[in-house]
Write an enzyme that holds these catalytic residues in place. Structure first.
Site, PDB file in Angstrom:
ATOM      1  N   HIS A  13       7.316   9.640   9.295  1.00 33.42           N
ATOM      2  CA  HIS A  13       6.595   8.894  10.320  1.00 33.42           C
ATOM      3  C   HIS A  13       6.204   9.816  11.480  1.00 33.42           C
ATOM      4  O   HIS A  13       5.646   9.370  12.465  1.00 33.42           O
ATOM      5  CB  HIS A  13       7.450   7.742  10.871  1.00 33.42           C
ATOM      6  CG  HIS A  13       7.579   6.592   9.942  1.00 33.42           C
ATOM      7  ND1 HIS A  13       8.733   6.342   9.248  1.00 33.42           N
ATOM      8  CD2 HIS A  13       6.709   5.629   9.589  1.00 33.42           C
ATOM      9  CE1 HIS A  13       8.569   5.263   8.506  1.00 33.42           C
ATOM     10  NE2 HIS A  13       7.342   4.820   8.694  1.00 33.42           N
ATOM     11  N   SER A  56       4.214  -6.160  10.935  1.00 30.99           N
ATOM     12  CA  SER A  56       5.322  -5.522  10.236  1.00 30.99           C
ATOM     13  C   SER A  56       6.368  -5.002  11.216  1.00 30.99           C
ATOM     14  O   SER A  56       7.575  -5.176  11.018  1.00 30.99           O
ATOM     15  CB  SER A  56       4.779  -4.378   9.375  1.00 30.99           C
ATOM     16  OG  SER A  56       5.802  -3.757   8.675  1.00 30.99           O
ATOM     17  N   GLY A  94       0.789  -1.220   0.000  1.00 29.93           N
ATOM     18  CA  GLY A  94       0.000   0.000   0.000  1.00 29.93           C
ATOM     19  C   GLY A  94       0.822   1.270   0.000  1.00 29.93           C
ATOM     20  O   GLY A  94       0.622   2.160  -0.810  1.00 29.93           O
ATOM     21  N   THR A  95       1.759   1.397   0.930  1.00 27.33           N
ATOM     22  CA  THR A  95       2.536   2.626   1.016  1.00 27.33           C
ATOM     23  C   THR A  95       3.552   2.717  -0.110  1.00 27.33           C
ATOM     24  O   THR A  95       3.815   3.800  -0.615  1.00 27.33           O
ATOM     25  CB  THR A  95       3.234   2.740   2.377  1.00 27.33           C
ATOM     26  OG1 THR A  95       3.977   1.560   2.619  1.00 27.33           O
ATOM     27  CG2 THR A  95       2.233   2.945   3.486  1.00 27.33           C
ATOM     28  N   THR A  96       4.115   1.604  -0.526  1.00 28.85           N
ATOM     29  CA  THR A  96       5.063   1.637  -1.639  1.00 28.85           C
ATOM     30  C   THR A  96       4.348   2.050  -2.922  1.00 28.85           C
ATOM     31  O   THR A  96       4.868   2.853  -3.701  1.00 28.85           O
ATOM     32  CB  THR A  96       5.755   0.271  -1.821  1.00 28.85           C
ATOM     33  OG1 THR A  96       6.456  -0.036  -0.626  1.00 28.85           O
ATOM     34  CG2 THR A  96       6.742   0.308  -2.973  1.00 28.85           C
ATOM     35  N   TRP A  97       3.152   1.529  -3.115  1.00 27.63           N
ATOM     36  CA  TRP A  97       2.379   1.935  -4.294  1.00 27.63           C
ATOM     37  C   TRP A  97       2.110   3.427  -4.272  1.00 27.63           C
ATOM     38  O   TRP A  97       2.227   4.110  -5.280  1.00 27.63           O
ATOM     39  CB  TRP A  97       1.061   1.167  -4.367  1.00 27.63           C
ATOM     40  CG  TRP A  97       1.164  -0.091  -5.141  1.00 27.63           C
ATOM     41  CD1 TRP A  97       1.165  -1.361  -4.639  1.00 27.63           C
ATOM     42  CD2 TRP A  97       1.299  -0.232  -6.553  1.00 27.63           C
ATOM     43  NE1 TRP A  97       1.290  -2.273  -5.647  1.00 27.63           N
ATOM     44  CE2 TRP A  97       1.377  -1.603  -6.839  1.00 27.63           C
ATOM     45  CE3 TRP A  97       1.372   0.675  -7.602  1.00 27.63           C
ATOM     46  CZ2 TRP A  97       1.514  -2.101  -8.119  1.00 27.63           C
ATOM     47  CZ3 TRP A  97       1.509   0.185  -8.887  1.00 27.63           C
ATOM     48  CH2 TRP A  97       1.586  -1.176  -9.137  1.00 27.63           C
TER      49      TRP A  97
END
Length: 148
Positions: free
Chosen positions: A78, A108, A15-18
């Protein structure tokens, strides 16, 4: 400037990489042409296209020179929203806030921390102990629900 605020903790997941790939692609019209030679994703990893404020920019220099970066500048962090500087919160900066399912985030985080401790020759953190600590909010990022 676009600031991607991610509650992602640990290794990069889909999700975050996309999103780190999609935002620079949308903002780079040359990368959307039929000519793949201008597609930044063919030449660089999404982490390079959207650098981390605390890991890639401010770690070495508290006042980095960002003039080399073309506008609009895109970053990720973050840092919880309440801890962002007022200059960012009161600016015209667009903030995309991503959060993850707490179960996914915990797993994770557990994998990430274990990869760090085992490379240093220590035993992995047992899942039940890690889960207990997570539920008692004994981890570096504080309570999950304080972020969302």
């Amino acid at each position: 400037m676009v600031l991607l605020r991610s509650l992602q903790m640990g290794r990069l997941l889909t999700g975050t990489t996309w999103l780190k790939a999609i935002i620079p692609t949308i903002m780079n019209p040359m990368g959307r042409m039929n000519d793949d030679n201008n597609d930044p994703l063919l030449k660089r990893h999404p982490n390079e296209l959207m650098p981390s404020l605390e890991v890639q920019l401010f770690k070495e220099n508290p006042n980095p020179d960002l003039s080399y970066m073309p506008s609009p500048r895109i970053f990720r962090t973050h840092v919880p929203y309440p801890m962002l500087p007022e200059s960012v919160k009161n600016s015209a900066c667009k903030i995309v806030y991503i959060t993850r399912d707490p179960k996914d985030m915990f797993v994770s985080l557990w994998h990430c921390l274990n990869s760090l401790v085992t490379t240093q020759g220590n035993d992995p953190w047992p899942m039940d102990e890690a889960f207990d600590s997570f539920c008692r909010v004994v981890h570096v990022f504080g309570p999950f629900h304080d972020h969302v």
